[in-house]
Design a protein around this motif. Sequence first.
Motif, PDB file in Angstrom:
ATOM      1  N   UNK A  68       0.835  -1.206   0.000  1.00 19.28           N
ATOM      2  CA  UNK A  68       0.000   0.000   0.000  1.00 19.28           C
ATOM      3  C   UNK A  68       0.870   1.256   0.000  1.00 19.28           C
ATOM      4  N   UNK A  69       1.869   1.303   0.872  1.00 21.54           N
ATOM      5  CA  UNK A  69       2.768   2.445   0.923  1.00 21.54           C
ATOM      6  C   UNK A  69       3.617   2.542  -0.342  1.00 21.54           C
ATOM      7  N   UNK A  70       4.077   1.399  -0.836  1.00 20.55           N
ATOM      8  CA  UNK A  70       4.874   1.387  -2.070  1.00 20.55           C
ATOM      9  C   UNK A  70       4.094   2.023  -3.217  1.00 20.55           C
ATOM     10  N   UNK A  71       2.827   1.675  -3.343  1.00 22.01           N
ATOM     11  CA  UNK A  71       1.989   2.236  -4.417  1.00 22.01           C
ATOM     12  C   UNK A  71       1.834   3.747  -4.261  1.00 22.01           C
ATOM     13  N   UNK A  72       1.610   4.192  -3.024  1.00 21.56           N
ATOM     14  CA  UNK A  72       1.477   5.631  -2.794  1.00 21.56           C
ATOM     15  C   UNK A  72       2.770   6.350  -3.171  1.00 21.56           C
ATOM     16  N   UNK A  73       3.904   5.763  -2.788  1.00 21.47           N
ATOM     17  CA  UNK A  73       5.205   6.379  -3.035  1.00 21.47           C
ATOM     18  C   UNK A  73       5.521   6.424  -4.530  1.00 21.47           C
ATOM     19  N   UNK A  74       5.312   5.312  -5.222  1.00 22.06           N
ATOM     20  CA  UNK A  74       5.643   5.273  -6.643  1.00 22.06           C
ATOM     21  C   UNK A  74       4.675   6.101  -7.486  1.00 22.06           C
ATOM     22  N   UNK A  75       3.444   6.270  -7.029  1.00 23.10           N
ATOM     23  CA  UNK A  75       2.490   7.110  -7.760  1.00 23.10           C
ATOM     24  C   UNK A  75       2.905   8.575  -7.744  1.00 23.10           C
ATOM     25  N   UNK A  76       3.472   9.043  -6.639  1.00 28.15           N
ATOM     26  CA  UNK A  76       3.924  10.439  -6.559  1.00 28.15           C
ATOM     27  C   UNK A  76       5.200  10.631  -7.368  1.00 28.15           C
ATOM     28  N   UNK A  77       6.081   9.646  -7.356  1.00 29.44           N
ATOM     29  CA  UNK A  77       7.330   9.661  -8.134  1.00 29.44           C
ATOM     30  C   UNK A  77       8.231  10.857  -7.805  1.00 29.44           C
ATOM     31  N   UNK A  78       8.328  11.186  -6.529  1.00 29.39           N
ATOM     32  CA  UNK A  78       9.249  12.238  -6.090  1.00 29.39           C
ATOM     33  C   UNK A  78      10.670  11.667  -6.082  1.00 29.39           C
ATOM     34  N   UNK A  79      11.684  12.526  -6.091  1.00 32.26           N
ATOM     35  CA  UNK A  79      13.060  12.017  -6.045  1.00 32.26           C
ATOM     36  C   UNK A  79      13.368  11.215  -4.783  1.00 32.26           C
TER      37      UNK A  79
END
Length: 153
Positions: A68-79
């Motif tokens: 769940x957290x991985x998806x949130x993180x990769x969706x934003x795609x911040x550095x």
Amino acid sequence: APPAINCRHELTRMPVRCPSLAAIRRASAGESPDGAVQLLFVREGGRVGLVQRPTETANGADQFFARYLERMITDVAAPGVLVAVHREDGRPAHTDRRLWTMLKERLEPSPTTLLDLVAIGTDQVWSAKRGGPLKPPRRRRSARKSASRAAAR
């Protein structure tokens, strides 16, 4: 013949600095229940650009929560991203350490760098990357002493 294209530069990650302790505290200020998670998305230069608060807590961290957290993180795609978990005493729970391990494995191939997982308490902030508490930077006494000595002369 056309010039050779160097794709190697595009494949390497740009280093992203972790935000300062003061910036982490500012971004995660406010009342939060024990185990509340915040994702601090970091821009180039170590500035926090976005803060997301997942609805679930880290108290029951498992593979599903990590995904769940991985998806949130990769969706934003911040550095870069810093995961902050609120803990009353500022010390990580066993689930926080497991979450750090799971997220490191999951985010390794992504373009977003996992900078750290920190447990934030009222008196201290603990870093998973360092394996201990984060301390505020010390002020240099030598600069103050030399300025006061110059004023005294």
